[in-house]
Design a protein around this motif. Sequence first.
Motif, PDB file in Angstrom:
ATOM      1  N   MET A   1       0.841  -1.204   0.000  1.00  0.00           N
ATOM      2  CA  MET A   1       0.000   0.000   0.000  1.00  0.00           C
ATOM      3  C   MET A   1       0.875   1.252   0.000  1.00  0.00           C
ATOM      4  N   ARG A   2       1.915   1.227   0.823  1.00  0.00           N
ATOM      5  CA  ARG A   2       2.809   2.386   0.925  1.00  0.00           C
ATOM      6  C   ARG A   2       3.467   2.682  -0.436  1.00  0.00           C
ATOM      7  N   GLN A   3       3.977   1.644  -1.091  1.00  0.00           N
ATOM      8  CA  GLN A   3       4.656   1.891  -2.363  1.00  0.00           C
ATOM      9  C   GLN A   3       3.646   2.332  -3.426  1.00  0.00           C
ATOM     10  N   GLY A   4       2.424   1.814  -3.341  1.00  0.00           N
ATOM     11  CA  GLY A   4       1.374   2.282  -4.252  1.00  0.00           C
ATOM     12  C   GLY A   4       1.124   3.767  -4.060  1.00  0.00           C
ATOM     13  N   LEU A   5       1.109   4.194  -2.810  1.00  0.00           N
ATOM     14  CA  LEU A   5       0.902   5.615  -2.507  1.00  0.00           C
ATOM     15  C   LEU A   5       2.064   6.459  -3.040  1.00  0.00           C
ATOM     16  N   VAL A   6       3.292   5.972  -2.809  1.00  0.00           N
ATOM     17  CA  VAL A   6       4.475   6.715  -3.281  1.00  0.00           C
ATOM     18  C   VAL A   6       4.395   6.913  -4.797  1.00  0.00           C
ATOM     19  N   GLN A   7       4.047   5.839  -5.496  1.00  0.00           N
ATOM     20  CA  GLN A   7       3.972   5.924  -6.961  1.00  0.00           C
ATOM     21  C   GLN A   7       2.842   6.873  -7.383  1.00  0.00           C
ATOM     22  N   ALA A   8       1.736   6.803  -6.666  1.00  0.00           N
ATOM     23  CA  ALA A   8       0.597   7.659  -7.020  1.00  0.00           C
ATOM     24  C   ALA A   8       0.933   9.136  -6.784  1.00  0.00           C
ATOM     25  N   LEU A   9       1.602   9.422  -5.671  1.00  0.00           N
ATOM     26  CA  LEU A   9       1.973  10.815  -5.378  1.00  0.00           C
ATOM     27  C   LEU A   9       2.948  11.344  -6.419  1.00  0.00           C
ATOM     28  N   HIS A  10       3.904  10.492  -6.785  1.00  0.00           N
ATOM     29  CA  HIS A  10       4.897  10.909  -7.780  1.00  0.00           C
ATOM     30  C   HIS A  10       4.206  11.198  -9.118  1.00  0.00           C
ATOM     31  N   HIS A  11       3.345  10.284  -9.505  1.00  0.00           N
ATOM     32  CA  HIS A  11       2.690  10.432 -10.808  1.00  0.00           C
ATOM     33  C   HIS A  11       1.812  11.683 -10.841  1.00  0.00           C
ATOM     34  N   THR A  12       0.996  11.837  -9.824  1.00  0.00           N
ATOM     35  CA  THR A  12       0.043  12.959  -9.846  1.00  0.00           C
ATOM     36  C   THR A  12       0.743  14.306  -9.646  1.00  0.00           C
ATOM     37  N   ALA A  13       1.934  14.267  -9.030  1.00  0.00           N
ATOM     38  CA  ALA A  13       2.670  15.522  -8.836  1.00  0.00           C
ATOM     39  C   ALA A  13       3.274  16.018 -10.154  1.00  0.00           C
ATOM     40  N   HIS A  14       3.405  15.111 -11.135  1.00  0.00           N
ATOM     41  CA  HIS A  14       4.058  15.497 -12.393  1.00  0.00           C
ATOM     42  C   HIS A  14       3.121  15.487 -13.593  1.00  0.00           C
ATOM     43  N   ARG A  15       1.930  15.001 -13.404  1.00  0.00           N
ATOM     44  CA  ARG A  15       1.009  14.845 -14.537  1.00  0.00           C
ATOM     45  C   ARG A  15      -0.038  15.960 -14.472  1.00  0.00           C
ATOM     46  N   THR A  16      -0.223  16.616 -15.614  1.00  0.00           N
ATOM     47  CA  THR A  16      -1.209  17.695 -15.669  1.00  0.00           C
ATOM     48  C   THR A  16      -2.456  17.227 -16.404  1.00  0.00           C
ATOM     49  N   ALA A  17      -3.615  17.577 -15.876  1.00  0.00           N
ATOM     50  CA  ALA A  17      -4.877  17.344 -16.584  1.00  0.00           C
ATOM     51  C   ALA A  17      -5.782  18.540 -16.309  1.00  0.00           C
ATOM     52  N   PHE A  18      -6.369  19.057 -17.333  1.00  0.00           N
ATOM     53  CA  PHE A  18      -7.262  20.216 -17.199  1.00  0.00           C
ATOM     54  C   PHE A  18      -6.559  21.382 -16.495  1.00  0.00           C
ATOM     55  N   GLN A  19      -5.402  21.738 -17.019  1.00  0.00           N
ATOM     56  CA  GLN A  19      -4.613  22.916 -16.610  1.00  0.00           C
ATOM     57  C   GLN A  19      -4.066  22.859 -15.181  1.00  0.00           C
ATOM     58  N   LYS A  20      -4.163  21.734 -14.540  1.00  0.00           N
ATOM     59  CA  LYS A  20      -3.607  21.653 -13.178  1.00  0.00           C
ATOM     60  C   LYS A  20      -2.865  20.342 -13.008  1.00  0.00           C
ATOM     61  N   LYS A  21      -1.869  20.367 -12.114  1.00  0.00           N
ATOM     62  CA  LYS A  21      -1.280  19.083 -11.729  1.00  0.00           C
ATOM     63  C   LYS A  21      -2.392  18.239 -11.109  1.00  0.00           C
ATOM     64  N   LEU A  22      -2.373  16.956 -11.391  1.00  0.00           N
ATOM     65  CA  LEU A  22      -3.426  16.085 -10.843  1.00  0.00           C
ATOM     66  C   LEU A  22      -3.502  16.168  -9.327  1.00  0.00           C
ATOM     67  N   ILE A  23      -2.321  16.312  -8.715  1.00  0.00           N
ATOM     68  CA  ILE A  23      -2.282  16.321  -7.248  1.00  0.00           C
ATOM     69  C   ILE A  23      -3.032  17.532  -6.677  1.00  0.00           C
ATOM     70  N   ASP A  24      -3.245  18.559  -7.517  1.00  0.00           N
ATOM     71  CA  ASP A  24      -3.956  19.755  -7.059  1.00  0.00           C
ATOM     72  C   ASP A  24      -5.442  19.736  -7.407  1.00  0.00           C
ATOM     73  N   GLN A  25      -5.879  18.717  -8.114  1.00  0.00           N
ATOM     74  CA  GLN A  25      -7.312  18.623  -8.436  1.00  0.00           C
ATOM     75  C   GLN A  25      -8.066  18.142  -7.191  1.00  0.00           C
ATOM     76  N   PRO A  26      -9.140  18.820  -6.797  1.00  0.00           N
ATOM     77  CA  PRO A  26      -9.796  18.515  -5.514  1.00  0.00           C
ATOM     78  C   PRO A  26     -10.184  17.043  -5.342  1.00  0.00           C
ATOM     79  N   LEU A  27     -10.764  16.426  -6.361  1.00  0.00           N
ATOM     80  CA  LEU A  27     -11.189  15.035  -6.171  1.00  0.00           C
ATOM     81  C   LEU A  27      -9.990  14.098  -6.050  1.00  0.00           C
ATOM     82  N   MET A  28      -8.918  14.421  -6.807  1.00  0.00           N
ATOM     83  CA  MET A  28      -7.710  13.589  -6.699  1.00  0.00           C
ATOM     84  C   MET A  28      -7.084  13.735  -5.313  1.00  0.00           C
ATOM     85  N   LYS A  29      -7.152  14.955  -4.777  1.00  0.00           N
ATOM     86  CA  LYS A  29      -6.636  15.161  -3.407  1.00  0.00           C
ATOM     87  C   LYS A  29      -7.363  14.237  -2.431  1.00  0.00           C
ATOM     88  N   ASN A  30      -8.685  14.139  -2.606  1.00  0.00           N
ATOM     89  CA  ASN A  30      -9.467  13.255  -1.724  1.00  0.00           C
ATOM     90  C   ASN A  30      -8.974  11.813  -1.823  1.00  0.00           C
TER      91      ASN A  30
END
Length: 379
Positions: A314-343
């Motif tokens: 679970m931890r490594q899944g989270l690490v990979q997810a955080l890394h991916h969403t911190a670098h991937r943009t969708a709809f003019q924002k990094k994924l990690i900053d999209q409210p639903l993705m934050k949830n």
Amino acid sequence: MIPLNPLANLATHEVTNMPPHLGDQDLWSGDLALREGIKREGGGWAADKLAVFGRIAGSAEIFEKADQANKHTPEIKTFDRYGMRVNQVEFHPAYHDLMAVAIENEVPSFAWNHPQPGAQVAHAALTYMFNQPEGGVLCPMAMTYSAIPPLRMAGAVGDEWIPRLLSTSYDPRDIPVEQKSGATMGMFMTEKQGGSDVRTNTTRAVSDEDGYRLTGHKYFCSAPMCDAFLTLAYSEGGLSCFLVPRWTPNGERNSLNIQRLKDKLGNRSNASSEMEFLDTWGVMVGEEGRGIRTIIDMVQGNRYYCCFSSAALMRQGLVQALHHTAHRTAFQKKLIDQPLMKNVLADLAIEVEAALTLTLRIGRAMDEAEGDESAAALT
Ligand SMILES: Cc1cc2nc3c(=O)[nH]c(=O)nc-3n(C[C@H](O)[C@H](O)[C@H](O)COP(=O)(O)OP(=O)(O)OC[C@H]3O[C@@H](n4cnc5c(N)ncnc54)[C@H](O)[C@@H]3O)c2cc1C
């Protein structure tokens, strides 16, 4: 290894909006919940060792080896080229490298080699970190660790086997264990007609002048290249526990007839086999007719490994997810900053920390179980 300067300008398009390679991870200093948890539950004295191992286990090199070991899966080698039975499994070299790293760093032996309050907690941290790149080799690590409690009750057999299992040398050779620098141990309980309910076992053990001869089958035998296995069979006095080695004491291959390897969905670097016993030599461990009582301590150790191995995945899944969403943009924002993705990410983070916290708490209970009934009840 991370490829040097991969080409982004391809003939038909330019590669953009992809995350960089994650590279080396520090699985200790990069994990606040782990560091705090280890200290809280009494394993803080092992911090220096854990810090070193966090860098080893998190290196891109280890992740690469894990990738190779899972891509190039084990192959059964029932016979040698001249038709003689050898009952072997061949692994990719990366698997052996990972086994060596784990054993040399005491992944299966730390708690027993450093007995003191917090030892089980620190042991959990080693495994938690190593399981993040690779879960397959953790299977023989878990079983080798878990075999110690029943073997401690096994008199001369235990005295003979425990030092081999606690060795920090990985010796993969398929030769009599007396000639090896270290050993690993597996566990065969499951049969076709019953896995959880092992009282349905049909394997029989008949007393021989120098031990027992077992005949029957086992349906889920992981890590069959271990040097010995604890198993269950019915002897005259009921279901009993036996130690069955790959090689008999007189230097012959024991009759451990691998039928086939399972085609598993995951855990693919680890070989899981189906086995037949035919007059297979074994020695009884524990009291006759009390086989489940004897082997249950090994089962318990494996359950403990299942806890922190699951938390690690679970931890490594989270690490990979955080890394991916911190670098991937969708709809003019990094994924990690999209409210639903934050949830979603926050939910994942909470689940990971909860799993880790519970596991480390169980570790402390295991450390305190001897002489403390309420701690024992938690294990
Ligand atoms: C990757 C892997 C490696 C394995 N390696 C080994 C190994 O090395 N050695 C070995 O001996 N076994 C091994 N196993 C087998 C494993 O331990 C068994 O699968 C397990 O004990 C369950 O047995 P079963 O599959 O026969 O399921 P069953 O016993 O048939 O159970 C089926 C389902 O019913 C549930 N269930 C059972 N009893 C109850 C109950 N009383 N109340 C409610 N639900 C119940 C179970 O949780 C399960 O979900 C391995 C399994 C896997 C997946």
